[in-house]
Enzyme design. Structure first.
Site, PDB file in Angstrom:
ATOM      1  N   HIS A 178       0.858  -1.178   0.000  1.00 19.33           N
ATOM      2  CA  HIS A 178       0.000   0.000   0.000  1.00 19.33           C
ATOM      3  C   HIS A 178       0.898   1.234   0.000  1.00 19.33           C
ATOM      4  O   HIS A 178       1.774   1.393   0.858  1.00 19.33           O
ATOM      5  CB  HIS A 178      -0.938  -0.023   1.203  1.00 19.33           C
ATOM      6  CG  HIS A 178      -1.948  -1.125   1.103  1.00 19.33           C
ATOM      7  ND1 HIS A 178      -2.282  -1.933   2.158  1.00 19.33           N
ATOM      8  CD2 HIS A 178      -2.663  -1.565   0.034  1.00 19.33           C
ATOM      9  CE1 HIS A 178      -3.185  -2.828   1.746  1.00 19.33           C
ATOM     10  NE2 HIS A 178      -3.432  -2.613   0.464  1.00 19.33           N
ATOM     11  N   GLU A 181       2.133   3.591   2.951  1.00 16.79           N
ATOM     12  CA  GLU A 181       2.725   2.991   4.158  1.00 16.79           C
ATOM     13  C   GLU A 181       4.250   3.087   4.098  1.00 16.79           C
ATOM     14  O   GLU A 181       4.969   2.099   4.010  1.00 16.79           O
ATOM     15  CB  GLU A 181       2.203   1.553   4.293  1.00 16.79           C
ATOM     16  CG  GLU A 181       0.679   1.545   4.456  1.00 16.79           C
ATOM     17  CD  GLU A 181       0.015   0.180   4.274  1.00 16.79           C
ATOM     18  OE1 GLU A 181       0.713  -0.827   4.146  1.00 16.79           O
ATOM     19  OE2 GLU A 181      -1.239   0.151   4.263  1.00 16.79           O
ATOM     20  N   ARG A 236      -3.273   4.744  -1.758  1.00 13.39           N
ATOM     21  CA  ARG A 236      -3.099   3.362  -1.270  1.00 13.39           C
ATOM     22  C   ARG A 236      -2.853   2.353  -2.399  1.00 13.39           C
ATOM     23  O   ARG A 236      -2.013   1.469  -2.287  1.00 13.39           O
ATOM     24  CB  ARG A 236      -4.372   2.964  -0.514  1.00 13.39           C
ATOM     25  CG  ARG A 236      -4.517   1.478  -0.179  1.00 13.39           C
ATOM     26  CD  ARG A 236      -5.856   1.257   0.550  1.00 13.39           C
ATOM     27  NE  ARG A 236      -6.241  -0.137   0.667  1.00 13.39           N
ATOM     28  CZ  ARG A 236      -6.025  -0.893   1.755  1.00 13.39           C
ATOM     29  NH1 ARG A 236      -5.399  -0.380   2.777  1.00 13.39           N
ATOM     30  NH2 ARG A 236      -6.434  -2.135   1.802  1.00 13.39           N
ATOM     31  N   HIS A 309       3.038  -3.999   6.437  1.00 19.07           N
ATOM     32  CA  HIS A 309       2.078  -2.901   6.270  1.00 19.07           C
ATOM     33  C   HIS A 309       2.190  -1.952   7.474  1.00 19.07           C
ATOM     34  O   HIS A 309       2.873  -2.223   8.444  1.00 19.07           O
ATOM     35  CB  HIS A 309       0.642  -3.449   6.216  1.00 19.07           C
ATOM     36  CG  HIS A 309       0.332  -4.236   4.993  1.00 19.07           C
ATOM     37  ND1 HIS A 309      -0.486  -3.763   3.993  1.00 19.07           N
ATOM     38  CD2 HIS A 309       0.735  -5.466   4.590  1.00 19.07           C
ATOM     39  CE1 HIS A 309      -0.579  -4.670   3.033  1.00 19.07           C
ATOM     40  NE2 HIS A 309       0.149  -5.713   3.370  1.00 19.07           N
ATOM     41  N   GLU A 385       1.584  -5.275  10.726  1.00 17.75           N
ATOM     42  CA  GLU A 385       1.151  -3.874  10.658  1.00 17.75           C
ATOM     43  C   GLU A 385       1.998  -3.107  11.667  1.00 17.75           C
ATOM     44  O   GLU A 385       1.875  -3.311  12.868  1.00 17.75           O
ATOM     45  CB  GLU A 385      -0.335  -3.735  11.025  1.00 17.75           C
ATOM     46  CG  GLU A 385      -1.305  -4.482  10.110  1.00 17.75           C
ATOM     47  CD  GLU A 385      -1.743  -3.644   8.916  1.00 17.75           C
ATOM     48  OE1 GLU A 385      -1.315  -2.467   8.811  1.00 17.75           O
ATOM     49  OE2 GLU A 385      -2.504  -4.179   8.091  1.00 17.75           O
TER      50      GLU A 385
HETATM   51 ZN   LIG Z   1      -1.507  -1.938   4.043  1.00 21.25          ZN
END
Ligand SMILES: [Zn+2]
Length: 420
Positions: A178, A181, A236, A309, A385
């Protein structure tokens, strides 16, 4: 989403004035981030919010963080009674993130740790990789895994140890799936940098490099990454168009050809942040990544897949597409994740939540972790994440790059040690 139809429309909506078609940088001065509680909201509320908000930051959750222009705050609050403002002015946060810094690469030496004190233009990331590889030419090489919509190579670095090139099971690491990020690009690069620069001096690193072949792609969505640097910091998706819509972009992490057709974990609306595409695996980026996963699977096999992410501080494992399924090696995945979270926390106290992707965070179909686990036959498949939990969101200040990459590295060392 209404604000992101095309360059000219986008800006005329955001700024309220007609502007030339040439794309200008989206100005988020005065824009707010609202945290919305959808627990008691109706099912179609997210679609309505998508039409009003400039961006949805964590699509799929029952608690949505959304970016809203000053004029639209009241409209969103009327749609969702339970909301709080978590960022009063995104423009201020963006300033704190720091400018893109282009280092002096003229010496053509192995990059120093200074690289991890600022964010950098995409072209410099390619130079970073080639300079790093050049310093360790006998145990690394640059590879590409296909080509983006706009023709950029998905560029990575392959690292091996004493067994020689391609002799060990694969560790596959993806960053910047994405576009917005940005901390994930830096983190994937830090992993490669640590593995190579510490190989000769650190016995733990040496043993981990000798045990596996590493394939690290810091930016698997280069077009989106460049767009997020030049035009819209909060972009994104990739930059693929569809004839049926003026909206741009497929979500690369909803396009993998595994359970893509299942409903509820992606959007069929080209304007959505989670647009799945017209067919499974029809994004050029996914075609290249799928081919690489399959090739590694058919070679020495994939021991570990890590899709990096931000934000939220989670360690997640399959499945994304069905919240009731339990993956066959769930206990091992949990055990490894528990140790990794502890290793990360030990560095500077950052707390991670761990669990299966769907039930812990939200449903995702056509996701990378599900594909690499099921079709790629990886022993362990995770989504990480990274920082933070929303205070800065995607615009983590430059001062947090080093603390983040260092703690995440300890999470990787723990994971690799326990994945043996
Ligand atoms: Zn992501």
């Amino acid at each position: 989403m209404r604000f992101f139809l095309a360059g000219s429309l986008l800006l005329s909506n955001v700024l309220g004035t007609a502007v030339p078609r040439a794309e200008q940088k989206v100005d988020y001065t005065g824009f707010k981030v609202l945290r919305l509680s959808l627990a008691k909201a109706s099912h179609d509320i997210e679609a309505q919010i998508e039409k009003v908000a400039a961006h949805i930051l964590n699509p799929g959750k029952t608690t949505l963080d959304v970016v809203v222009s000053p004029e639209s705050v009241d409209t969103v609050k009327a749609l969702v009674p339970e909301s709080i403002i978590i960022n009063e002015d995104l423009g201020v946060t963006l300033a704190e993130e720091g400018e893109l810094v282009s280092p002096d690469f003229s010496a053509s030496a192995v990059p120093s740790e200074t690289w991890f004190t600022a964010y950098h233009p995409y072209a410099d990331h390619l130079t970073f990789l080639s300079d790093l590889q050049g310093g360790f030419a006998s145990q690394s090489e640059i590879f590409t895994a296909g080509t983006s919509v706009q023709g950029r190579a998905l560029t990575g670095i392959h690292i091996w140890g004493s067994g020689g090139k391609g002799s060990k099971p694969a560790i596959l690491i993806h960053g910047t799936v994405h576009a917005r990020e940005w901390i994930t690009t830096m983190t994937a690069e830090y992993f490669a940098w640590q593995l190579l620069t510490k190989y000769a001096s650190d016995t733990t690193v040496k043993s981990l490099v000798d045990k596996y072949d590493y394939y690290i792609i810091p930016a698997v969505n280069p077009d989106g990454f460049v767009y997020s640097q030049i035009t819209d910091r909060l972009w994104r998706k990739n930059r693929q168009t569809v004839s049926s819509s003026t909206c741009v972009g497929r979500d690369i992490n909803r396009n993998w050809p595994f359970k893509w057709e299942v409903t509820g974990g992606a959007s069929t609306n080209p304007c959505s942040e989670t647009y799945k595409g017209l067919a499974a695996g029809d994004a050029p980026e996914n075609k290249g990544l799928v081919a690489q996963v399959n090739s590694l699977r058919d070679g020495k096999g994939i021991r570990l897949y890590l899709d990096i992410h931000s934000y939220g501080q989670y360690i997640l494992w399959p499945y994304g597409y069905d919240c009731s399924l339990v993956v066959h090696n769930s206990a091992q995945l949990r055990s490894i994740a528990t140790s990794a979270a502890a290793a990360i926390k030990a560095v500077s106290g950052t707390s991670y939540t761990i669990g299966p992707s769907c039930s812990t965070l939200y449903a995702t179909t056509g996701s990378s972790v599900d594909y690499v686990d099921s079709a790629g036959n990886a022993t362990y498949s995770y989504t990480w994440e990274l920082r933070d939990t929303g205070d800065y969101g995607f615009q983590l200040p430059a001062s947090q790059i080093q603390p983040t990459v260092r703690e995440t590295w300890q999470g990787l060392v723990s994971t690799l040690t326990n994945a043996g």
